[in-house]
Design a protein around this motif. Sequence first.
Motif, PDB file in Angstrom:
ATOM      1  N   SER A 105       0.494  -1.358  -0.112  1.00  7.06           N
ATOM      2  CA  SER A 105      -0.474  -0.254  -0.027  1.00  7.06           C
ATOM      3  C   SER A 105       1.104   1.014  -0.110  1.00  7.06           C
ATOM      4  O   SER A 105       0.706   2.380  -0.836  1.00  7.06           O
ATOM      5  N   ILE A 106       2.204   1.432   0.667  1.00  7.69           N
ATOM      6  CA  ILE A 106       2.448   2.048   0.953  1.00  7.69           C
ATOM      7  C   ILE A 106       3.364   3.071  -0.526  1.00  7.69           C
ATOM      8  O   ILE A 106       4.032   3.574  -0.910  1.00  7.69           O
ATOM      9  N   GLU A 107       3.739   1.582  -0.835  1.00  3.80           N
ATOM     10  CA  GLU A 107       4.863   1.262  -2.146  1.00  3.80           C
ATOM     11  C   GLU A 107       3.809   1.941  -3.217  1.00  3.80           C
ATOM     12  O   GLU A 107       4.788   2.926  -3.831  1.00  3.80           O
ATOM     13  N   ARG A 108       2.804   1.328  -3.270  1.00  5.63           N
ATOM     14  CA  ARG A 108       1.570   2.141  -4.616  1.00  5.63           C
ATOM     15  C   ARG A 108       1.442   3.820  -3.871  1.00  5.63           C
ATOM     16  O   ARG A 108       1.485   3.920  -5.083  1.00  5.63           O
ATOM     17  N   PHE A 109       1.233   4.494  -3.146  1.00  3.22           N
ATOM     18  CA  PHE A 109       0.709   5.763  -2.951  1.00  3.22           C
ATOM     19  C   PHE A 109       2.026   6.329  -2.884  1.00  3.22           C
ATOM     20  O   PHE A 109       1.558   6.964  -3.806  1.00  3.22           O
ATOM     21  N   GLN A 110       3.072   5.507  -3.179  1.00  2.91           N
ATOM     22  CA  GLN A 110       4.089   6.389  -3.385  1.00  2.91           C
ATOM     23  C   GLN A 110       4.443   6.882  -4.658  1.00  2.91           C
ATOM     24  O   GLN A 110       5.118   7.921  -5.693  1.00  2.91           O
ATOM     25  N   GLN A 111       4.108   6.030  -5.325  1.00  2.00           N
ATOM     26  CA  GLN A 111       4.935   5.494  -6.907  1.00  2.00           C
ATOM     27  C   GLN A 111       3.213   7.338  -7.215  1.00  2.00           C
ATOM     28  O   GLN A 111       3.596   7.539  -8.536  1.00  2.00           O
ATOM     29  N   GLU A 112       1.964   6.316  -7.126  1.00  2.00           N
ATOM     30  CA  GLU A 112       1.298   7.166  -7.506  1.00  2.00           C
ATOM     31  C   GLU A 112       1.312   8.804  -7.254  1.00  2.00           C
ATOM     32  O   GLU A 112       0.940   9.286  -7.908  1.00  2.00           O
ATOM     33  N   ILE A 113       1.794   8.838  -6.192  1.00  5.00           N
ATOM     34  CA  ILE A 113       2.147  10.292  -5.083  1.00  5.00           C
ATOM     35  C   ILE A 113       3.430  11.079  -6.300  1.00  5.00           C
ATOM     36  O   ILE A 113       2.891  12.360  -7.118  1.00  5.00           O
ATOM     37  N   ASP A 114       4.169   9.953  -6.806  1.00  4.42           N
ATOM     38  CA  ASP A 114       4.830  10.212  -7.283  1.00  4.42           C
ATOM     39  C   ASP A 114       4.647  10.962  -8.655  1.00  4.42           C
ATOM     40  O   ASP A 114       5.304  12.278  -9.462  1.00  4.42           O
ATOM     41  N   SER A 115       3.394  10.241  -9.342  1.00  2.00           N
ATOM     42  CA  SER A 115       3.479  11.313 -10.356  1.00  2.00           C
ATOM     43  C   SER A 115       2.344  12.180 -10.701  1.00  2.00           C
ATOM     44  O   SER A 115       2.196  12.710 -11.773  1.00  2.00           O
ATOM     45  N   LEU A 116       2.159  13.112  -9.683  1.00  2.00           N
ATOM     46  CA  LEU A 116       1.275  14.005  -9.574  1.00  2.00           C
ATOM     47  C   LEU A 116       2.510  15.249  -9.514  1.00  2.00           C
ATOM     48  O   LEU A 116       3.111  15.540  -8.873  1.00  2.00           O
ATOM     49  N   PRO A 117       2.493  16.220 -10.722  1.00  2.00           N
ATOM     50  CA  PRO A 117       3.726  16.909 -10.481  1.00  2.00           C
ATOM     51  C   PRO A 117       2.933  18.719  -9.780  1.00  2.00           C
ATOM     52  O   PRO A 117       3.918  19.008  -9.601  1.00  2.00           O
ATOM     53  N   GLU A 118       1.850  18.578  -9.639  1.00  2.00           N
ATOM     54  CA  GLU A 118       1.561  19.766  -8.778  1.00  2.00           C
ATOM     55  C   GLU A 118       1.769  18.864  -6.852  1.00  2.00           C
ATOM     56  O   GLU A 118       2.134  20.562  -6.348  1.00  2.00           O
ATOM     57  N   VAL A 119       2.439  18.290  -7.002  1.00  2.00           N
ATOM     58  CA  VAL A 119       2.333  17.747  -5.326  1.00  2.00           C
ATOM     59  C   VAL A 119       3.832  18.193  -5.496  1.00  2.00           C
ATOM     60  O   VAL A 119       5.035  17.596  -6.365  1.00  2.00           O
ATOM     61  N   LEU A 120       5.025  18.807  -4.891  1.00  2.00           N
ATOM     62  CA  LEU A 120       5.909  19.225  -4.924  1.00  2.00           C
ATOM     63  C   LEU A 120       6.940  18.673  -4.457  1.00  2.00           C
ATOM     64  O   LEU A 120       7.903  18.195  -3.910  1.00  2.00           O
ATOM     65  N   GLU A 121       6.451  18.159  -3.266  1.00  2.00           N
ATOM     66  CA  GLU A 121       6.869  17.737  -1.919  1.00  2.00           C
ATOM     67  C   GLU A 121       6.209  16.496  -1.325  1.00  2.00           C
ATOM     68  O   GLU A 121       5.325  16.781  -1.061  1.00  2.00           O
TER      69      GLU A 121
END
Length: 164
Positions: free
Chosen positions: A81-97
């Motif tokens: 779950s954590i790995e999938r979450f991190q991959q999804e967040i990494d793909s969102l350019p609006e999320v800078l950090e």
Amino acid sequence: MVEMDNFDLALLDELQRHGRATHQQLGERIPLSASQIGRRLQRLESVGVIDGYQVMLRPEALGLGVIAFTSLKLKHHNDSSIERFQQEIDSLPEVLECHAVVGDADYFLRIVAPDLNALSEFVMKKLMRVPGVDSVRSNIVLKTFKRGGPLPLDHLHQSQGRQA
């Protein structure tokens, strides 16, 4: 921690403040030749002290007038779950950090958007739909007066004095 002398620390301090300075210009501020500067930079890059080089852009000058700091909780905390979450967040350019944290939230995110409507769309239609997200809370920035400053290196200068 990587071993560094006072020249390395001065070089890092200068680079944080004047990232576009040439080796020659850095050598004028730090009593080293341009070639010595180059060798030191190469070493600091290879050992991972210097993570990269980038230009700092002002979001508001580019139509990104809304910044939000968002706390987020996950439903599940297993590895997949954590790995999938991190991959999804990494793909969102609006999320800078995105920072994993301990406390009331699991993650803190810094998000940019053109306006409040765009932020709302992003949160409702993208962020809340990331698999595993349980809850989201955002704080919207009213005004920024300090941004992306250099890392403080004084504690390293002090430890250099203790080693001598």
